[in-house]
Write an enzyme that holds these catalytic residues in place. Sequence first.
Site, PDB file in Angstrom:
ATOM      1  N   PHE A   1       0.835  -1.205   0.000  1.00 35.68           N
ATOM      2  CA  PHE A   1       0.000   0.000   0.000  1.00 35.68           C
ATOM      3  C   PHE A   1       0.868   1.252   0.000  1.00 35.68           C
ATOM      4  O   PHE A   1       1.908   1.305   0.684  1.00 35.68           O
ATOM      5  CB  PHE A   1      -0.869   0.067   1.261  1.00 35.68           C
ATOM      6  CG  PHE A   1      -1.731  -1.128   1.520  1.00 35.68           C
ATOM      7  CD1 PHE A   1      -3.027  -1.189   1.027  1.00 35.68           C
ATOM      8  CD2 PHE A   1      -1.256  -2.190   2.277  1.00 35.68           C
ATOM      9  CE1 PHE A   1      -3.830  -2.288   1.286  1.00 35.68           C
ATOM     10  CE2 PHE A   1      -2.050  -3.295   2.538  1.00 35.68           C
ATOM     11  CZ  PHE A   1      -3.343  -3.339   2.039  1.00 35.68           C
ATOM     12  N   ASP A   2       0.413   2.264  -0.716  1.00 37.19           N
ATOM     13  CA  ASP A   2       0.908   3.615  -0.522  1.00 37.19           C
ATOM     14  C   ASP A   2       0.286   4.138   0.776  1.00 37.19           C
ATOM     15  O   ASP A   2      -0.662   3.555   1.307  1.00 37.19           O
ATOM     16  CB  ASP A   2       0.511   4.477  -1.721  1.00 37.19           C
ATOM     17  CG  ASP A   2       0.980   5.907  -1.592  1.00 37.19           C
ATOM     18  OD1 ASP A   2       2.059   6.147  -1.013  1.00 37.19           O
ATOM     19  OD2 ASP A   2       0.266   6.814  -2.073  1.00 37.19           O
ATOM     20  N   GLY A   3       0.802   5.255   1.278  1.00 37.42           N
ATOM     21  CA  GLY A   3       0.285   5.801   2.529  1.00 37.42           C
ATOM     22  C   GLY A   3      -0.794   6.846   2.335  1.00 37.42           C
ATOM     23  O   GLY A   3      -1.991   6.563   2.402  1.00 37.42           O
TER      24      GLY A   3
ATOM     25  N   PHE B   1      -1.350  -0.790  -4.229  1.00 40.17           N
ATOM     26  CA  PHE B   1      -2.365   0.255  -4.317  1.00 40.17           C
ATOM     27  C   PHE B   1      -1.727   1.621  -4.106  1.00 40.17           C
ATOM     28  O   PHE B   1      -1.018   1.840  -3.121  1.00 40.17           O
ATOM     29  CB  PHE B   1      -3.455   0.032  -3.258  1.00 40.17           C
ATOM     30  CG  PHE B   1      -4.223  -1.245  -3.433  1.00 40.17           C
ATOM     31  CD1 PHE B   1      -5.220  -1.347  -4.393  1.00 40.17           C
ATOM     32  CD2 PHE B   1      -3.946  -2.347  -2.645  1.00 40.17           C
ATOM     33  CE1 PHE B   1      -5.931  -2.531  -4.566  1.00 40.17           C
ATOM     34  CE2 PHE B   1      -4.650  -3.532  -2.808  1.00 40.17           C
ATOM     35  CZ  PHE B   1      -5.643  -3.622  -3.767  1.00 40.17           C
TER      36      PHE B   1
ATOM     37  N   ASP C   1      -2.469   6.087  -5.111  1.00 40.30           N
ATOM     38  CA  ASP C   1      -3.447   7.047  -5.614  1.00 40.30           C
ATOM     39  C   ASP C   1      -2.976   7.774  -6.870  1.00 40.30           C
ATOM     40  O   ASP C   1      -3.785   8.440  -7.525  1.00 40.30           O
ATOM     41  CB  ASP C   1      -3.780   8.089  -4.528  1.00 40.30           C
ATOM     42  CG  ASP C   1      -2.569   8.937  -4.157  1.00 40.30           C
ATOM     43  OD1 ASP C   1      -2.632  10.175  -4.294  1.00 40.30           O
ATOM     44  OD2 ASP C   1      -1.557   8.364  -3.731  1.00 40.30           O
TER      45      ASP C   1
END
Length: 303
Positions: A156-158, A268, A270
């Site tokens: 995951f991105d943060g 993932f 954004d």
Amino acid sequence: MVIGISSRALFDLTKENEIFEREGLESYCRYQVEHEQDILKPGPGFRLVKALLHLNELADNDDLVEVIIMSRNSPDTSLRVFNAIAHYGLDITRSVLVSGASLAPYLSAFHTDLFLSACEEDVQSAIDSGIAAGIICTDQTPQVIPMPTSEIRIAFDGDAVLFADESEAIYKQQGLDAFEENERVHAREPLAEGPFAGFLKKLSNLQRKLGTQDCPVRTALVTSRSAPAHERVIRTMRAWNVRVDEAFFLGGLEKKDFLKAFGAQIFFDDQKIHTQSAAVEVPAARVPYSHAGAMKRLEALGG
């Protein structure tokens, strides 16, 4: 845990989608019916789904994971997909086939925890409904490191993925120095939850059920943050009581090499620039901003 996935995310339907876009719905439907017995190749979400379903073999009584096909296909054109599901031995028994209609109402009806699709409209509707969802990249061919189907690796991105995008908005509006100062001042204040916070918590609960020793589920945070902006992230995870097995604070370095080394079955983020780059090495999905969040940012800017 309930995973909703579109047929184009689960299987390679590149050629079929090109027919749809070039020749229209009728030609697409005819092609699918004529090729019902031709087995589809695995798509970008296949390895993740296969690994998740394998977890059910570790459960004593109840299944830990359910995967549901959620597709804009019509029932008449779906037999090819179900033939492929049977061919690969995937334990998928439920489906939603809506003949081009919106899938949004059915995501909530099934209490979906994660939705993967190549259709931006459906993913946007899911995000707006508070469901973790990603637009899976289908225009790249990942050189994925072979992983045992018994092992799950999710990255995951943060900001704007696990966490809300307030801090990222400061970076975009005021620059890196203002962002780092904000994170330093608020280091002991947990970040607000982003669209994937609930899914990460669900994964952490799953890890606890499976046990910490030799757990088949492994997660990673892969973020452009670096010191001093790391402390708030670590304290947020602690406040949420969630487990992240590996964390990479890259300070702007390209993420794809680290994702490849981690062996992510899905990543993932954004930002399209990151998902397109990562998708060369591992399956990746872009997380769109919610419409409600976009309105708040406009209001904050006086728009």
